[in-house]
Scaffold this motif. Structure first.
Motif, PDB file in Angstrom:
ATOM      1  N   ALA A   1       0.818  -1.213   0.000  1.00 46.85           N
ATOM      2  CA  ALA A   1       0.000   0.000   0.000  1.00 46.85           C
ATOM      3  C   ALA A   1       0.851   1.263   0.000  1.00 46.85           C
ATOM      4  O   ALA A   1       0.436   2.296  -0.530  1.00 46.85           O
ATOM      5  CB  ALA A   1      -0.931  -0.012   1.217  1.00 46.85           C
ATOM      6  N   ASP A   2       2.049   1.190   0.593  1.00 50.63           N
ATOM      7  CA  ASP A   2       2.923   2.364   0.677  1.00 50.63           C
ATOM      8  C   ASP A   2       4.091   2.320  -0.298  1.00 50.63           C
ATOM      9  O   ASP A   2       5.025   3.112  -0.192  1.00 50.63           O
ATOM     10  CB  ASP A   2       3.451   2.522   2.101  1.00 50.63           C
ATOM     11  N   SER A   3       4.084   1.356  -1.233  1.00 49.82           N
ATOM     12  CA  SER A   3       5.115   1.265  -2.277  1.00 49.82           C
ATOM     13  C   SER A   3       6.514   1.095  -1.688  1.00 49.82           C
ATOM     14  O   SER A   3       7.447   1.835  -2.015  1.00 49.82           O
ATOM     15  CB  SER A   3       5.069   2.495  -3.196  1.00 49.82           C
ATOM     16  N   ILE A   4       6.667   0.100  -0.829  1.00 55.33           N
ATOM     17  CA  ILE A   4       7.942  -0.182  -0.175  1.00 55.33           C
ATOM     18  C   ILE A   4       8.561  -1.418  -0.815  1.00 55.33           C
ATOM     19  O   ILE A   4       7.912  -2.470  -0.903  1.00 55.33           O
ATOM     20  CB  ILE A   4       7.749  -0.419   1.336  1.00 55.33           C
ATOM     21  N   PRO A   5       9.833  -1.362  -1.257  1.00 48.94           N
ATOM     22  CA  PRO A   5      10.455  -2.521  -1.904  1.00 48.94           C
ATOM     23  C   PRO A   5      10.719  -3.645  -0.899  1.00 48.94           C
ATOM     24  O   PRO A   5      11.316  -3.421   0.154  1.00 48.94           O
ATOM     25  CB  PRO A   5      11.756  -1.956  -2.472  1.00 48.94           C
ATOM     26  N   MET A   6      10.285  -4.858  -1.251  1.00 45.79           N
ATOM     27  CA  MET A   6      10.429  -5.987  -0.336  1.00 45.79           C
ATOM     28  C   MET A   6      10.495  -7.273  -1.134  1.00 45.79           C
ATOM     29  O   MET A   6       9.813  -7.424  -2.151  1.00 45.79           O
ATOM     30  CB  MET A   6       9.234  -6.032   0.636  1.00 45.79           C
ATOM     31  N   LEU A   7      11.316  -8.211  -0.676  1.00 43.74           N
ATOM     32  CA  LEU A   7      11.338  -9.566  -1.211  1.00 43.74           C
ATOM     33  C   LEU A   7      10.805 -10.477  -0.116  1.00 43.74           C
ATOM     34  O   LEU A   7      11.421 -10.622   0.946  1.00 43.74           O
ATOM     35  CB  LEU A   7      12.755  -9.981  -1.606  1.00 43.74           C
ATOM     36  N   ALA A   8       9.639 -11.074  -0.358  1.00 44.21           N
ATOM     37  CA  ALA A   8       8.994 -11.948   0.615  1.00 44.21           C
ATOM     38  C   ALA A   8       9.135 -13.394   0.150  1.00 44.21           C
ATOM     39  O   ALA A   8       8.633 -13.769  -0.920  1.00 44.21           O
ATOM     40  CB  ALA A   8       7.519 -11.575   0.765  1.00 44.21           C
ATOM     41  N   LEU A   9       9.843 -14.201   0.936  1.00 47.03           N
ATOM     42  CA  LEU A   9      10.087 -15.599   0.603  1.00 47.03           C
ATOM     43  C   LEU A   9       9.244 -16.484   1.511  1.00 47.03           C
ATOM     44  O   LEU A   9       9.241 -16.302   2.737  1.00 47.03           O
ATOM     45  CB  LEU A   9      11.564 -15.935   0.801  1.00 47.03           C
ATOM     46  N   THR A  10       8.524 -17.437   0.918  1.00 51.06           N
ATOM     47  CA  THR A  10       7.745 -18.373   1.728  1.00 51.06           C
ATOM     48  C   THR A  10       8.081 -19.797   1.332  1.00 51.06           C
ATOM     49  O   THR A  10       8.270 -20.113   0.149  1.00 51.06           O
ATOM     50  CB  THR A  10       6.230 -18.160   1.554  1.00 51.06           C
ATOM     51  N   GLY A  11       8.165 -20.669   2.328  1.00 49.32           N
ATOM     52  CA  GLY A  11       8.286 -22.087   2.056  1.00 49.32           C
ATOM     53  C   GLY A  11       6.951 -22.639   1.558  1.00 49.32           C
ATOM     54  O   GLY A  11       5.893 -22.027   1.745  1.00 49.32           O
ATOM     55  N   GLN A  12       7.019 -23.810   0.932  1.00 51.64           N
ATOM     56  CA  GLN A  12       5.810 -24.442   0.388  1.00 51.64           C
ATOM     57  C   GLN A  12       5.996 -25.956   0.475  1.00 51.64           C
ATOM     58  O   GLN A  12       7.132 -26.457   0.524  1.00 51.64           O
ATOM     59  CB  GLN A  12       5.579 -23.989  -1.059  1.00 51.64           C
ATOM     60  N   VAL A  13       4.881 -26.662   0.506  1.00 51.67           N
ATOM     61  CA  VAL A  13       4.967 -28.123   0.487  1.00 51.67           C
ATOM     62  C   VAL A  13       5.606 -28.575  -0.823  1.00 51.67           C
ATOM     63  O   VAL A  13       5.730 -27.797  -1.782  1.00 51.67           O
ATOM     64  CB  VAL A  13       3.566 -28.755   0.647  1.00 51.67           C
ATOM     65  N   GLY A  14       6.036 -29.829  -0.892  1.00 49.75           N
ATOM     66  CA  GLY A  14       6.692 -30.331  -2.086  1.00 49.75           C
ATOM     67  C   GLY A  14       5.840 -30.174  -3.331  1.00 49.75           C
ATOM     68  O   GLY A  14       4.608 -30.279  -3.286  1.00 49.75           O
ATOM     69  N   SER A  15       6.501 -29.901  -4.449  1.00 47.37           N
ATOM     70  CA  SER A  15       5.772 -29.615  -5.690  1.00 47.37           C
ATOM     71  C   SER A  15       4.896 -30.785  -6.138  1.00 47.37           C
ATOM     72  O   SER A  15       3.857 -30.585  -6.767  1.00 47.37           O
ATOM     73  CB  SER A  15       6.756 -29.235  -6.799  1.00 47.37           C
ATOM     74  N   LYS A  16       5.275 -32.012  -5.786  1.00 43.97           N
ATOM     75  CA  LYS A  16       4.505 -33.171  -6.231  1.00 43.97           C
ATOM     76  C   LYS A  16       3.213 -33.364  -5.431  1.00 43.97           C
ATOM     77  O   LYS A  16       2.334 -34.110  -5.859  1.00 43.97           O
ATOM     78  CB  LYS A  16       5.357 -34.434  -6.150  1.00 43.97           C
ATOM     79  N   VAL A  17       3.098 -32.706  -4.268  1.00 41.46           N
ATOM     80  CA  VAL A  17       1.872 -32.851  -3.469  1.00 41.46           C
ATOM     81  C   VAL A  17       1.060 -31.556  -3.425  1.00 41.46           C
ATOM     82  O   VAL A  17       0.100 -31.447  -2.662  1.00 41.46           O
ATOM     83  CB  VAL A  17       2.199 -33.319  -2.029  1.00 41.46           C
ATOM     84  N   LEU A  18       1.439 -30.578  -4.238  1.00 40.67           N
ATOM     85  CA  LEU A  18       0.647 -29.349  -4.315  1.00 40.67           C
ATOM     86  C   LEU A  18      -0.796 -29.685  -4.712  1.00 40.67           C
ATOM     87  O   LEU A  18      -1.036 -30.449  -5.646  1.00 40.67           O
ATOM     88  CB  LEU A  18       1.254 -28.387  -5.344  1.00 40.67           C
ATOM     89  N   GLY A  19      -1.721 -29.109  -3.980  1.00 41.81           N
ATOM     90  CA  GLY A  19      -3.135 -29.332  -4.289  1.00 41.81           C
ATOM     91  C   GLY A  19      -3.727 -30.565  -3.636  1.00 41.81           C
ATOM     92  O   GLY A  19      -4.903 -30.857  -3.824  1.00 41.81           O
ATOM     93  N   SER A  20      -2.945 -31.275  -2.826  1.00 36.67           N
ATOM     94  CA  SER A  20      -3.434 -32.509  -2.198  1.00 36.67           C
ATOM     95  C   SER A  20      -3.833 -32.304  -0.737  1.00 36.67           C
ATOM     96  O   SER A  20      -4.073 -33.276  -0.023  1.00 36.67           O
ATOM     97  CB  SER A  20      -2.361 -33.593  -2.284  1.00 36.67           C
ATOM     98  N   GLU A  21      -3.906 -31.049  -0.306  1.00 39.72           N
ATOM     99  CA  GLU A  21      -4.210 -30.722   1.089  1.00 39.72           C
ATOM    100  C   GLU A  21      -3.155 -31.287   2.029  1.00 39.72           C
ATOM    101  O   GLU A  21      -3.447 -31.816   3.106  1.00 39.72           O
ATOM    102  CB  GLU A  21      -5.615 -31.205   1.481  1.00 39.72           C
ATOM    103  N   ALA A  22      -1.919 -31.177   1.627  1.00 41.62           N
ATOM    104  CA  ALA A  22      -0.806 -31.634   2.450  1.00 41.62           C
ATOM    105  C   ALA A  22      -0.697 -30.772   3.710  1.00 41.62           C
ATOM    106  O   ALA A  22      -1.247 -29.663   3.795  1.00 41.62           O
ATOM    107  CB  ALA A  22       0.486 -31.573   1.644  1.00 41.62           C
TER     108      ALA A  22
END
Length: 545
Positions: free
Chosen positions: A78-99
């Motif tokens: 909202a205030d135009s502040i430069p940021m790199l936001a990194l998030t972990g995620q479940v394994g790519s092979k189980v994406l969408g499986s409600e892991a």
């Protein structure tokens, strides 16, 4: 790749999906600041960026770690502040499986980021990081999100690939309006410069001041533009808007030309209460073309970096274009825009706290604020001397911003004194970050304006809802000094006006994180106040003008 981009500090909170990254952090040159809540990782990265102009970096795990960061990322967006936001995620092979701890962070972040990446092939990681880094700081800055499935974090990659660079399309510019802008300036009689966060972000302070002096134009700002020139500058009218200064509103309403620099004509500043006559024209300078047209006036639009555009405009003017009667008038308005306060009342008025805080507010001081009345008193009464000195959540109005942003600013500028002005409502949203400040040896001074209420909401109920107070009294607030001590910080109680100065001096001199708990008058309002309904009259309070 982050080290190659000179990242020195990042803020985060670990979890299962990002353990591989945290394992590498042990052997890196990057300082990791362990926050106590992921929202505060984003706020701290935000404070780091606001204090320096560099891109802030934050990291969380998947699922609730990612969702907890959304508010902080949205605040930066909202205030135009430069940021790199990194998030972990479940394994790519189980994406969408409600892991376990899976959430579609990629989609979730879309509306509060400039761009998103999800790395489902480790070979795309260099591309994602390189482009994300460039996008965050280019054009109109903002946060960029990179979602990292754990199997790709663990995958092997040819290190040579991490040195590859990928270009992004540079923002296009259009400065063809410069001649028309010069003509409008020479034709007008009452110009006003309206300088916002985009002017601060572009480093255009010198250019704004030079143009103001050349044409004798007063400067008004939204909250995000405070500090673009020193508060003491005779042509700086201060903040405009719902809680702005009366002299700023007078100058703005009576102008016949608005030179808008890096500001978006927000409803909090530009409203039926503040806008000039329909004959007033606009020169709008912005790197983001989506901001054009919001004034609904005849406008010359210059799509360009604010510093560059102002330099071109100043050169094209070729010399001074004075508007002396107007300059004298606005200086007189500013001189008359004073407030009478009895600074030795009981309970303490917040204006007394700001007055005393000013005695410690030098060039090497950074002050963050939370949101609400505390923010408005800081905006009005602090003597800001330079850009990036008063850091506040503007467009998103995020309670809980002040303390973690101060920690981020202190990490960025350890040479500076850093304080945060907060209320008892906002502090309790993030009070656990006192542990971060202590453990990470990032001492900040917490100036707590403690009035026992959600003050700004109460003020609305008082002025516009017939004093029907609903769920705004906080009731039995804790002993904040005891909480500070429990976190191994220092706590100072202040109950009399005569104690404020010495308490602040002790806090700044002690070299440790300190909560100064100041009991303030719950009936003191942040005035003036322009109501949201244009039919209602502004509430001016004790302002002379």
């Amino acid at each position: 790749m982050l080290e190659d981009r000179d990242v020195e500090t990042m803020f985060g909170y670990p979890g299962g999906a990002v353990i591989p990254i945290y394992d590498e952090i042990r052997d890196s040159s990057i300082r990791h600041v362990l926050v106590r809540h992921e929202q505060c990782a984003a706020h701290a990265a935000d404070g780091y960026a606001r204090a320096t102009g560099k891109t802030g970096v934050c990291l969380s795990t998947s699922g609730p770690g990612a969702t907890n960061m959304v508010t902080g990322i949205a605040t930066a967006y909202a205030d135009s502040i430069p940021m790199l936001a990194l998030t972990g995620q479940v394994g790519s092979k189980v994406l969408g499986s409600e892991a376990f701890q899976e959430v579609d962070a990629y989609s979730l972040m879309m509306s509060v980021t400039k761009h998103n990446f999800r790395v489902t092939d480790v070979k795309r990681l260099p591309h994602a990081i390189d482009e994300a880094w460039q996008i965050a700081a280019s054009g109109r800055p903002g946060p960029v999100h990179v979602d990292l499935p754990v199997d790709q974090i663990n995958a092997q990659i040819d290190e040579a690939m991490t040195n590859e660079h990928f270009g992004i399309k540079k923002p296009w510019e259009d400065v063809s309006g410069i001649p028309d802008a010069v003509r409008l300036i020479k034709e007008c009689q009452k110009p006003v410069i309206f300088a916002g966060g985009g002017a601060v972000g572009a480093g255009a302070s010198d250019e704004v001041k030079r143009l103001s002096q050349m044409i004798g134009a007063p400067i008004v700002t939204p909250l995000m533009g405070i500090g673009i020139v020193p508060s003491a500058d005779p042509l700086n009218m201060g903040a405009l808007g719902m809680h702005g200064r009366m002299c700023a509103m007078e100058a703005f309403q009576n102008s016949d030309l608005i030179i808008a620099v890096g500001t978006k004509f927000s409803d909090r500043t530009y409203s039926p209460h503040t806008e000039p006559s329909k004959k007033c024209r606009v020169i709008q300078i912005d790197i983001d073309a989506t901001q054009f047209g919001k004034s609904n006036r005849t406008s010359v639009d210059i799509k360009c970096d604010a510093k560059k555009a102002l330099g071109l405009l100043i050169d094209a003017l070729g010399g001074e274009t004075r508007h002396d009667p107007w300059t004298r008038q606005v200086k007189e308005w500013k001189k008359r825009c004073t407030c009478n306060y009895d600074y030795y009342t009981s309970p303490i008025v917040p204006q007394k706290v700001m007055k005393e805080l000013n005695s410690f507010f030098d060039e090497d001081t950074i002050i963050t604020t939370d949101v609400g009345q505390n923010q408005m008193w800081a905006m009005h009464f602090l003597d800001v001397k330079r850009p990036r000195q008063l850091l506040s959540s503007g467009s998103f109005g995020t309670m809980g911003f002040g303390l973690p942003a101060a920690i981020g600013a202190k990490a960025a500028r350890p040479d500076c004194k850093v304080a945060t002005v907060v209320g008892d409502g906002g502090l309790q949203m993030v009070v656990q970050e006192l542990a971060t400040a202590v453990a990470e040896k990032l001492p900040v001074v917490v100036v707590l304006l403690n009035n026992g209420w959600l003050g700004m909401v109460k003020q609305w109920q008082k002025l516009f809802w017939d004093k029907r107070y609903s769920e705004t009294e906080l009731g039995d607030d804790p002993d904040f000094c005891m909480i500070a001590q429990a976190y191994k910080a220092k706590g100072i109680h202040v109950e009399r006006a005569g104690e404020v100065h010495d308490a602040l001096k002790e806090a700044f001199d002690c070299g440790e994180t300190c909560v100064v708990d100041i009991k303030c008058d719950p009936e003191e309002d942040a005035l003036p106040m322009l109501p949201p309904n244009p039919a209602l009259a502004p509430v001016k309070g004790r302002c002379k003008f």
